[in-house]
Every structure is written in structure tokens, then in C-alpha cells.
Design a protein around this motif. Structure first.
Motif, PDB file in Angstrom:
ATOM      1  N   ASN A 128      30.388  47.527  48.665  1.00 13.98           N
ATOM      2  CA  ASN A 128      29.639  48.354  49.619  1.00 13.98           C
ATOM      3  C   ASN A 128      29.215  47.544  50.834  1.00 13.98           C
ATOM      4  O   ASN A 128      29.301  48.016  51.965  1.00 13.98           O
ATOM      5  N   THR A 129      28.775  46.332  50.617  1.00 13.99           N
ATOM      6  CA  THR A 129      28.296  45.477  51.709  1.00 13.99           C
ATOM      7  C   THR A 129      29.437  45.035  52.619  1.00 13.99           C
ATOM      8  O   THR A 129      29.284  44.986  53.842  1.00 13.99           O
ATOM      9  N   PHE A 130      30.572  44.720  52.031  1.00 12.60           N
ATOM     10  CA  PHE A 130      31.708  44.185  52.787  1.00 12.60           C
ATOM     11  C   PHE A 130      32.885  45.164  52.827  1.00 12.60           C
ATOM     12  O   PHE A 130      34.046  44.748  52.873  1.00 12.60           O
ATOM     13  N   ARG A 131      32.594  46.459  52.806  1.00  8.59           N
ATOM     14  CA  ARG A 131      33.627  47.508  52.744  1.00  8.59           C
ATOM     15  C   ARG A 131      34.690  47.346  53.817  1.00  8.59           C
ATOM     16  O   ARG A 131      35.885  47.421  53.536  1.00  8.59           O
ATOM     17  N   GLU A 132      34.285  47.126  55.046  1.00 10.86           N
ATOM     18  CA  GLU A 132      35.253  47.048  56.140  1.00 10.86           C
ATOM     19  C   GLU A 132      36.212  45.868  55.960  1.00 10.86           C
ATOM     20  O   GLU A 132      37.429  46.019  56.088  1.00 10.86           O
ATOM     21  N   GLU A 133      35.672  44.691  55.644  1.00 13.08           N
ATOM     22  CA  GLU A 133      36.515  43.517  55.431  1.00 13.08           C
ATOM     23  C   GLU A 133      37.415  43.694  54.204  1.00 13.08           C
ATOM     24  O   GLU A 133      38.589  43.314  54.215  1.00 13.08           O
ATOM     25  N   TYR A 134      36.856  44.264  53.144  1.00  8.90           N
ATOM     26  CA  TYR A 134      37.608  44.506  51.909  1.00  8.90           C
ATOM     27  C   TYR A 134      38.787  45.436  52.187  1.00  8.90           C
ATOM     28  O   TYR A 134      39.924  45.154  51.813  1.00  8.90           O
ATOM     29  N   ASP A 135      38.514  46.550  52.856  1.00  9.24           N
ATOM     30  CA  ASP A 135      39.567  47.532  53.152  1.00  9.24           C
ATOM     31  C   ASP A 135      40.626  46.963  54.083  1.00  9.24           C
ATOM     32  O   ASP A 135      41.814  47.235  53.921  1.00  9.24           O
ATOM     33  N   ARG A 136      40.202  46.149  55.054  1.00 13.78           N
ATOM     34  CA  ARG A 136      41.149  45.559  55.990  1.00 13.78           C
ATOM     35  C   ARG A 136      42.108  44.607  55.259  1.00 13.78           C
ATOM     36  O   ARG A 136      43.327  44.659  55.448  1.00 13.78           O
ATOM     37  N   LEU A 137      41.568  43.762  54.391  1.00 16.73           N
ATOM     38  CA  LEU A 137      42.400  42.822  53.641  1.00 16.73           C
ATOM     39  C   LEU A 137      43.299  43.565  52.658  1.00 16.73           C
ATOM     40  O   LEU A 137      44.485  43.249  52.527  1.00 16.73           O
ATOM     41  N   ASP A 138      42.753  44.568  51.994  1.00 17.23           N
ATOM     42  CA  ASP A 138      43.536  45.367  51.059  1.00 17.23           C
ATOM     43  C   ASP A 138      44.712  46.031  51.767  1.00 17.23           C
ATOM     44  O   ASP A 138      45.846  46.015  51.277  1.00 17.23           O
ATOM     45  N   SER A 139      44.467  46.589  52.934  1.00 12.12           N
ATOM     46  CA  SER A 139      45.518  47.242  53.706  1.00 12.12           C
ATOM     47  C   SER A 139      46.589  46.239  54.149  1.00 12.12           C
ATOM     48  O   SER A 139      47.788  46.513  54.075  1.00 12.12           O
ATOM     49  N   MET A 140      46.142  45.066  54.584  1.00  8.60           N
ATOM     50  CA  MET A 140      47.077  44.028  55.004  1.00  8.60           C
ATOM     51  C   MET A 140      47.982  43.592  53.853  1.00  8.60           C
ATOM     52  O   MET A 140      49.162  43.325  54.035  1.00  8.60           O
ATOM     53  N   CYS A 141      47.434  43.538  52.646  1.00 12.17           N
ATOM     54  CA  CYS A 141      48.175  43.044  51.489  1.00 12.17           C
ATOM     55  C   CYS A 141      49.149  44.065  50.896  1.00 12.17           C
ATOM     56  O   CYS A 141      50.005  43.687  50.103  1.00 12.17           O
ATOM     57  N   GLU A 142      49.031  45.310  51.278  1.00  4.92           N
ATOM     58  CA  GLU A 142      49.937  46.342  50.749  1.00  4.92           C
ATOM     59  C   GLU A 142      51.400  45.990  51.004  1.00  4.92           C
ATOM     60  O   GLU A 142      52.263  46.301  50.190  1.00  4.92           O
ATOM     61  N   SER A 143      51.681  45.327  52.118  1.00  5.95           N
ATOM     62  CA  SER A 143      53.065  44.993  52.455  1.00  5.95           C
ATOM     63  C   SER A 143      53.646  43.902  51.558  1.00  5.95           C
ATOM     64  O   SER A 143      54.846  43.661  51.566  1.00  5.95           O
ATOM     65  N   LEU A 144      52.795  43.239  50.769  1.00  4.57           N
ATOM     66  CA  LEU A 144      53.251  42.167  49.883  1.00  4.57           C
ATOM     67  C   LEU A 144      53.651  42.658  48.502  1.00  4.57           C
ATOM     68  O   LEU A 144      54.325  41.957  47.761  1.00  4.57           O
ATOM     69  N   ILE A 145      53.201  43.855  48.132  1.00  2.00           N
ATOM     70  CA  ILE A 145      53.192  44.304  46.744  1.00  2.00           C
ATOM     71  C   ILE A 145      54.195  45.433  46.477  1.00  2.00           C
ATOM     72  O   ILE A 145      54.246  46.411  47.210  1.00  2.00           O
ATOM     73  N   LEU A 146      54.953  45.277  45.388  1.00  3.89           N
ATOM     74  CA  LEU A 146      55.778  46.370  44.886  1.00  3.89           C
ATOM     75  C   LEU A 146      54.966  47.273  43.966  1.00  3.89           C
ATOM     76  O   LEU A 146      55.093  48.491  44.001  1.00  3.89           O
ATOM     77  N   GLN A 147      54.144  46.637  43.116  1.00  2.00           N
ATOM     78  CA  GLN A 147      53.348  47.388  42.149  1.00  2.00           C
ATOM     79  C   GLN A 147      52.049  46.645  41.875  1.00  2.00           C
ATOM     80  O   GLN A 147      52.030  45.426  41.742  1.00  2.00           O
ATOM     81  N   GLU A 148      50.959  47.429  41.801  1.00  5.97           N
ATOM     82  CA  GLU A 148      49.627  46.894  41.527  1.00  5.97           C
ATOM     83  C   GLU A 148      48.980  47.797  40.489  1.00  5.97           C
ATOM     84  O   GLU A 148      48.887  49.011  40.680  1.00  5.97           O
ATOM     85  N   ILE A 149      48.552  47.212  39.370  1.00  6.06           N
ATOM     86  CA  ILE A 149      47.953  47.976  38.279  1.00  6.06           C
ATOM     87  C   ILE A 149      46.605  47.367  37.939  1.00  6.06           C
ATOM     88  O   ILE A 149      46.526  46.173  37.618  1.00  6.06           O
ATOM     89  N   ARG A 150      45.564  48.164  38.011  1.00  9.80           N
ATOM     90  CA  ARG A 150      44.254  47.693  37.558  1.00  9.80           C
ATOM     91  C   ARG A 150      44.197  47.866  36.046  1.00  9.80           C
ATOM     92  O   ARG A 150      44.187  48.979  35.543  1.00  9.80           O
ATOM     93  N   ILE A 151      44.206  46.759  35.336  1.00  9.94           N
ATOM     94  CA  ILE A 151      44.217  46.805  33.875  1.00  9.94           C
ATOM     95  C   ILE A 151      42.848  47.209  33.346  1.00  9.94           C
ATOM     96  O   ILE A 151      42.736  48.000  32.428  1.00  9.94           O
ATOM     97  N   GLY A 152      41.789  46.643  33.941  1.00 15.21           N
ATOM     98  CA  GLY A 152      40.459  47.047  33.509  1.00 15.21           C
ATOM     99  C   GLY A 152      39.415  45.989  33.758  1.00 15.21           C
ATOM    100  O   GLY A 152      39.682  44.943  34.348  1.00 15.21           O
ATOM    101  N   GLU A 153      38.219  46.295  33.275  1.00 16.51           N
ATOM    102  CA  GLU A 153      37.072  45.390  33.343  1.00 16.51           C
ATOM    103  C   GLU A 153      36.727  44.953  31.943  1.00 16.51           C
ATOM    104  O   GLU A 153      36.635  45.773  31.028  1.00 16.51           O
ATOM    105  N   PHE A 154      36.518  43.649  31.783  1.00 14.08           N
ATOM    106  CA  PHE A 154      36.288  43.084  30.461  1.00 14.08           C
ATOM    107  C   PHE A 154      35.057  42.186  30.488  1.00 14.08           C
ATOM    108  O   PHE A 154      34.715  41.631  31.522  1.00 14.08           O
ATOM    109  N   GLU A 155      34.422  42.041  29.339  1.00 13.68           N
ATOM    110  CA  GLU A 155      33.290  41.134  29.240  1.00 13.68           C
ATOM    111  C   GLU A 155      33.623  40.012  28.283  1.00 13.68           C
ATOM    112  O   GLU A 155      34.402  40.180  27.342  1.00 13.68           O
ATOM    113  N   THR A 156      33.050  38.859  28.548  1.00 14.05           N
ATOM    114  CA  THR A 156      33.225  37.701  27.673  1.00 14.05           C
ATOM    115  C   THR A 156      32.343  37.872  26.445  1.00 14.05           C
ATOM    116  O   THR A 156      31.178  38.244  26.560  1.00 14.05           O
ATOM    117  N   LEU A 157      32.895  37.602  25.284  1.00 11.00           N
ATOM    118  CA  LEU A 157      32.112  37.708  24.039  1.00 11.00           C
ATOM    119  C   LEU A 157      31.620  36.352  23.603  1.00 11.00           C
ATOM    120  O   LEU A 157      32.149  35.336  23.900  1.00 11.00           O
TER     121      LEU A 157
END
Length: 98
Positions: A69-98
Motif C-alpha cells: 500500500n505504501t509503495f504501490r506506485e513503485e511496486y506496480d511500475r517494477l511489476d509491469s516492467m518485469c512482465e516482459s521477462l516472464i513466460l509464466q508466474e505462479i504464486r504458490i502461496g504464503e507459508f510460516e516457519t514452524l
């Protein structure tokens, strides 16, 4: 909290992908603006060419959301720039250390 992603970069952009997504890359540099970010781990699959797992380590889910939320603009800009590098991107999930 660990956020885990699977990436398949374009073969001709692998070197650039590794630089941007690695532990000292553009994403980690951006994330370091938060005191709740710990580190990024980028791993390459030894048995499947072109497959990477990426783990971003944060204090917790709320900290990551606050960062986005704080860095939304920078995050979105970098994410958009990186789209040209990627064939496939999968968010596997969020995990916690036990």
C-alpha cells in the motif's frame, strides 16, 4: 512469513531475470524500504531448465500488505516492467516457519 513464487522466464531473458529477482536485485532493493522485509531467496531447478522458485521473507502478511500500500506506485511500475521477462508466474502461496 514466506511468500513463494514459481517463475519461468523467457530463455533469452534469463540473465536479466536472475539479476532483477535475485537477493540483490531490483525487487529486493524495493522491499528493503520496509523494516519488516528480511530477504529474498532465488533458486533454480536442477532438473527442469527454466524453472525458478523465489521466496520473499517478511515479518507477517500485514507487513507485506502495508508495504504494498505504501509503495504501490513503485511496486506496480517494477511489476509491469518485469512482465516482459516472464513466460509464466505462479504464486504458490504464503507459508510460516514452524
Amino acid at each position: 512469513m514466506h511468500i513463494v513464487w514459481e517463475f519461468h522466464p523467457k530463455p533469452e531473458r534469463v540473465e536479466e531475470f536472475e539479476k532483477i529477482y535475485g537477493p540483490d536485485g531490483d525487487w529486493a532493493t524495493l522491499f528493503r524500504k520496509s523494516p519488516h522485509y528480511h530477504r529474498t531467496i532465488l533458486t533454480r531447478d536442477l532438473n527442469f531448465a527454466g524453472r525458478y522458485l523465489l521466496t520473499d521473507i517478511w515479518d507477517d502478511h500485514a507487513s507485506f500488505n502495508e508495504f504494498k500500500n505504501t509503495f504501490r506506485e513503485e511496486y506496480d511500475r517494477l511489476d509491469s516492467m518485469c512482465e516482459s521477462l516472464i513466460l509464466q508466474e505462479i504464486r504458490i502461496g504464503e507459508f510460516e516457519t514452524l
